[in-house]
Design a protein around this motif. Structure first.
Motif, PDB file in Angstrom:
ATOM      1  N   PHE A 173       0.794  -1.120   0.029  1.00 57.18           N
ATOM      2  CA  PHE A 173      -0.002   0.103   0.120  1.00 57.18           C
ATOM      3  C   PHE A 173       0.927   1.284  -0.158  1.00 57.18           C
ATOM      4  O   PHE A 173       0.798   2.136  -0.826  1.00 57.18           O
ATOM      5  N   VAL A 174       1.866   1.115   0.943  1.00 56.28           N
ATOM      6  CA  VAL A 174       2.762   2.455   0.918  1.00 56.28           C
ATOM      7  C   VAL A 174       3.575   2.799  -0.323  1.00 56.28           C
ATOM      8  O   VAL A 174       3.884   3.567  -0.852  1.00 56.28           O
ATOM      9  N   LEU A 175       4.229   1.353  -0.511  1.00 59.91           N
ATOM     10  CA  LEU A 175       5.134   1.473  -1.695  1.00 59.91           C
ATOM     11  C   LEU A 175       4.541   2.080  -3.021  1.00 59.91           C
ATOM     12  O   LEU A 175       5.101   2.818  -3.591  1.00 59.91           O
ATOM     13  N   THR A 176       3.380   1.263  -3.242  1.00 62.66           N
ATOM     14  CA  THR A 176       2.483   1.616  -4.644  1.00 62.66           C
ATOM     15  C   THR A 176       2.221   3.056  -4.707  1.00 62.66           C
ATOM     16  O   THR A 176       2.269   3.763  -5.789  1.00 62.66           O
ATOM     17  N   ILE A 177       1.775   3.795  -3.437  1.00 62.44           N
ATOM     18  CA  ILE A 177       1.292   5.207  -3.506  1.00 62.44           C
ATOM     19  C   ILE A 177       2.637   5.976  -3.902  1.00 62.44           C
ATOM     20  O   ILE A 177       2.499   6.938  -4.772  1.00 62.44           O
ATOM     21  N   ILE A 178       3.818   5.751  -3.350  1.00 60.19           N
ATOM     22  CA  ILE A 178       4.894   6.566  -3.552  1.00 60.19           C
ATOM     23  C   ILE A 178       5.609   6.276  -4.913  1.00 60.19           C
ATOM     24  O   ILE A 178       5.753   7.396  -5.742  1.00 60.19           O
ATOM     25  N   VAL A 179       5.421   5.072  -5.484  1.00 56.23           N
ATOM     26  CA  VAL A 179       5.953   4.759  -6.615  1.00 56.23           C
ATOM     27  C   VAL A 179       4.912   5.418  -7.651  1.00 56.23           C
ATOM     28  O   VAL A 179       5.623   6.294  -8.745  1.00 56.23           O
ATOM     29  N   PHE A 180       3.698   5.449  -7.504  1.00 58.48           N
ATOM     30  CA  PHE A 180       2.982   6.008  -8.497  1.00 58.48           C
ATOM     31  C   PHE A 180       2.859   7.457  -8.671  1.00 58.48           C
ATOM     32  O   PHE A 180       2.872   7.798  -9.895  1.00 58.48           O
ATOM     33  N   PHE A 181       3.058   8.143  -7.649  1.00 55.43           N
ATOM     34  CA  PHE A 181       3.363   9.353  -7.531  1.00 55.43           C
ATOM     35  C   PHE A 181       4.603   9.930  -8.025  1.00 55.43           C
ATOM     36  O   PHE A 181       4.721  10.998  -8.863  1.00 55.43           O
ATOM     37  N   HIS A 182       5.511   9.358  -7.845  1.00 55.47           N
ATOM     38  CA  HIS A 182       6.826   9.572  -8.405  1.00 55.47           C
ATOM     39  C   HIS A 182       6.976   9.601 -10.030  1.00 55.47           C
ATOM     40  O   HIS A 182       7.297  10.291 -10.599  1.00 55.47           O
ATOM     41  N   GLU A 183       6.458   8.545 -10.464  1.00 53.12           N
ATOM     42  CA  GLU A 183       6.286   8.109 -11.851  1.00 53.12           C
ATOM     43  C   GLU A 183       5.477   9.289 -12.639  1.00 53.12           C
ATOM     44  O   GLU A 183       5.337   9.435 -13.662  1.00 53.12           O
ATOM     45  N   LEU A 184       4.312   9.401 -11.789  1.00 55.08           N
ATOM     46  CA  LEU A 184       3.261   9.959 -12.523  1.00 55.08           C
ATOM     47  C   LEU A 184       3.747  11.765 -12.766  1.00 55.08           C
ATOM     48  O   LEU A 184       3.473  12.455 -13.570  1.00 55.08           O
TER      49      LEU A 184
ATOM     50  N   GLY B 150       9.838  13.836 -10.933  1.00 61.62           N
ATOM     51  CA  GLY B 150       9.555  12.623  -9.987  1.00 61.62           C
ATOM     52  C   GLY B 150      10.003  12.750  -8.624  1.00 61.62           C
ATOM     53  O   GLY B 150       9.002  12.786  -7.958  1.00 61.62           O
ATOM     54  N   PRO B 151      11.178  13.273  -8.304  1.00 64.23           N
ATOM     55  CA  PRO B 151      11.420  13.491  -6.912  1.00 64.23           C
ATOM     56  C   PRO B 151      10.689  14.652  -6.478  1.00 64.23           C
ATOM     57  O   PRO B 151      10.136  14.558  -5.365  1.00 64.23           O
ATOM     58  N   ILE B 152      10.173  15.943  -7.354  1.00 67.09           N
ATOM     59  CA  ILE B 152       9.376  16.880  -6.919  1.00 67.09           C
ATOM     60  C   ILE B 152       8.000  16.409  -6.559  1.00 67.09           C
ATOM     61  O   ILE B 152       7.220  16.586  -5.459  1.00 67.09           O
ATOM     62  N   ALA B 153       7.463  15.418  -7.277  1.00 67.60           N
ATOM     63  CA  ALA B 153       6.171  14.751  -7.041  1.00 67.60           C
ATOM     64  C   ALA B 153       6.056  14.176  -5.793  1.00 67.60           C
ATOM     65  O   ALA B 153       5.274  13.993  -4.891  1.00 67.60           O
ATOM     66  N   ASN B 154       7.451  13.604  -5.275  1.00 72.37           N
ATOM     67  CA  ASN B 154       7.440  12.790  -3.915  1.00 72.37           C
ATOM     68  C   ASN B 154       7.219  13.987  -2.847  1.00 72.37           C
ATOM     69  O   ASN B 154       6.564  13.739  -1.848  1.00 72.37           O
TER      70      ASN B 154
ATOM     71  N   GLY C 145      12.340  10.798  -2.607  1.00 76.23           N
ATOM     72  CA  GLY C 145      12.749  12.013  -3.311  1.00 76.23           C
ATOM     73  C   GLY C 145      14.125  12.361  -3.194  1.00 76.23           C
ATOM     74  O   GLY C 145      14.742  12.608  -4.184  1.00 76.23           O
ATOM     75  N   ILE C 146      14.360  12.385  -1.922  1.00 80.72           N
ATOM     76  CA  ILE C 146      15.904  12.831  -1.708  1.00 80.72           C
ATOM     77  C   ILE C 146      16.979  11.833  -2.116  1.00 80.72           C
ATOM     78  O   ILE C 146      17.741  12.229  -2.831  1.00 80.72           O
ATOM     79  N   LEU C 147      16.666  10.716  -2.000  1.00 82.01           N
ATOM     80  CA  LEU C 147      17.569   9.592  -2.720  1.00 82.01           C
ATOM     81  C   LEU C 147      17.640   9.796  -4.076  1.00 82.01           C
ATOM     82  O   LEU C 147      18.873   9.591  -4.660  1.00 82.01           O
ATOM     83  N   ASN C 148      16.682  10.014  -4.775  1.00 82.61           N
ATOM     84  CA  ASN C 148      16.623  10.234  -6.261  1.00 82.61           C
ATOM     85  C   ASN C 148      17.461  11.282  -6.690  1.00 82.61           C
ATOM     86  O   ASN C 148      17.664  11.376  -7.892  1.00 82.61           O
ATOM     87  N   LEU C 149      17.479  12.323  -5.907  1.00 83.42           N
ATOM     88  CA  LEU C 149      18.157  13.649  -6.122  1.00 83.42           C
ATOM     89  C   LEU C 149      19.588  13.393  -5.987  1.00 83.42           C
ATOM     90  O   LEU C 149      20.285  14.315  -6.420  1.00 83.42           O
ATOM     91  N   LEU C 150      20.059  12.520  -5.443  1.00 82.42           N
ATOM     92  CA  LEU C 150      21.505  12.189  -5.218  1.00 82.42           C
ATOM     93  C   LEU C 150      22.223  12.143  -6.660  1.00 82.42           C
ATOM     94  O   LEU C 150      21.664  11.543  -7.481  1.00 82.42           O
ATOM     95  N   PRO C 151      23.316  12.683  -6.778  1.00 84.43           N
ATOM     96  CA  PRO C 151      24.126  12.943  -8.051  1.00 84.43           C
ATOM     97  C   PRO C 151      24.806  11.689  -8.622  1.00 84.43           C
ATOM     98  O   PRO C 151      25.720  11.434  -8.618  1.00 84.43           O
TER      99      PRO C 151
END
Length: 379
Positions: free
Chosen positions: A23-34, A124-128, A319-325
């Protein structure tokens, strides 16, 4: 005991972990990709696939724009594949782009301007972060917020607060230069500073008094049996002095709270990462899917509001993890685009390929480290 009963017990126990986790992961992933999808579409980039999960498709459909929306078998992430991408990591497929018509190239991701590509990746990260603000705001608007005045009811003997001179009846005005409105503000601030000295200003019998307290790190066990190390000063509140109550915020106040909470957690998470990299924090607090599943299961017993708040917290972390360079992550793509914007041309294919390989190795090592923390008894 019958084999069927054993299997049934294991299945039921597994569902306790799996359902809240998914439930938790699906919400996060869906909005990131959205976020990627919506900004990509706004930038005129065609999307071939929108997947929640990796691996074989379980169910899906194709919309009128030709995008394949699907739920895949491995629920540990997701991806958006744009026209011209070699895979879901947005690595460009040069050969495919070369064989496209002029019209197709106009809508391919590799052919888009560096600004449009950067906007699509950053979305994606901004959506998070936006998701976190929405969740925090919605939960506090529906449930209200339990608050109490920052008045000290008692001071623990032999505590840092006692050594600093705190007394029952003191009203905390500020901590570390930050205004303290509620006792929960005080708790949150203390939790954020670790074992570093805090300068307090308190009101005592109508006069302002300056006090300096260095929190003491203590290890305690929470209600679920998890061992937690936290900074404590030894101040307690009660209803008689604090007047604890439920405040019902307006929509604007709820949004302000959601934004403040998201900023606070973002600031604390970035600070924690910095402390881990400099050796001032223990990296065993980094967890993977097993820890997330365990925490999701525990929090789900409290209620849907607590589970949604956990989703918001994890959304910020992702969101923070995905923004790491790191190449392979969104931040790595943005780093490449920054070089391209400065140089006026992309980095060579060879450099990008090496970067992606290094990035993949780093991501795999991070996953292994998180799994190791999960199974080594740190959960």
């Amino acid at each position: 005991m019958e084999i069927g009963s054993i299997i049934g017990g294991l299945w039921s126990h597994g569902l306790i972990y799996i359902v809240p986790f998914l439930f938790v992961l699906t919400i996060i992933v869906f909005f990131h990709e959205l976020g990627h999808f919506l900004i990509g579409r706004l930038c005129g980039i065609n999307t071939l696939a929108f997947s929640v999960g990796f691996g074989p498709e379980l169910i899906g459909f194709t919309d009128r724009s030709g995008t394949r929306w699907k739920l895949s078998a491995i629920p540990l992430g997701g991806y958006v594949k744009f026209l011209g991408d070699e895979n879901g990591a947005s690595i460009p497929d040069r050969d495919a782009v070369a064989g496209m018509s002029e019209e197709e190239r106009r809508h391919a991701f590799p052919s888009a301007s560096v600004g449009r590509r950067a906007a699509t990746v950053a979305a994606g990260p901004i959506a998070n972060f936006v998701l976190a603000v929405v969740i925090f705001s919605a939960v506090v608007f529906v449930n209200g917020r339990v608050v109490g005045d920052p008045v000290v009811a008692s001071v623990e003997p032999n505590s840092p607060a006692a050594a600093a001179g705190f007394e029952p009846g003191d009203t905390v005005i500020s901590a570390g230069g930050e205004t303290i409105e509620y006792f929960s503000d005080l708790q949150r601030y203390v939790a954020s500073v670790g074992a570093n000295p805090i300068k307090f200003v308190v009101r005592r019998e109508g006069k302002l008094v300056d006090l300096t307290v260095t929190p003491r790190l203590e290890t305690r066990t929470d209600e679920f049996g998890n061992t937690i190390t936290m900074p404590l000063v030894g101040l307690r509140a009660d209803n008689a002095r604090g007047g604890f109550r439920v405040e019902q915020p307006s929509v604007i106040e709820a949004v302000q709270f959601g934004m403040a909470q998201t900023w606070f957690i973002t600031h604390q998470t970035v600070g924690f990462i910095g402390q881990v990299l400099t050796g001032r924090q223990n990296a065993d607090q980094i967890g993977g899917p097993i820890r997330i599943a365990k925490v999701s299961s525990e929090v789900s017993t409290i209620g849907i509001g607590a589970l949604l708040n956990l989703a918001a917290l994890l959304s910020i972390s992702i969101g923070i993890l995905n923004l790491l360079p790191i190449p392979m992550l969104d931040g790595g793509h943005l780093l490449f685009y920054a070089f391209e914007a400065v140089r006026g041309r992309p980095l060579s294919e060879r450099v990008q390929e090496v970067g992606f390989r290094i990035g993949l190795a780093l991501v795999v090592l991070l996953m292994i480290f998180a799994f190791w923390n999960d199974i080594s008894g740190q959960v």
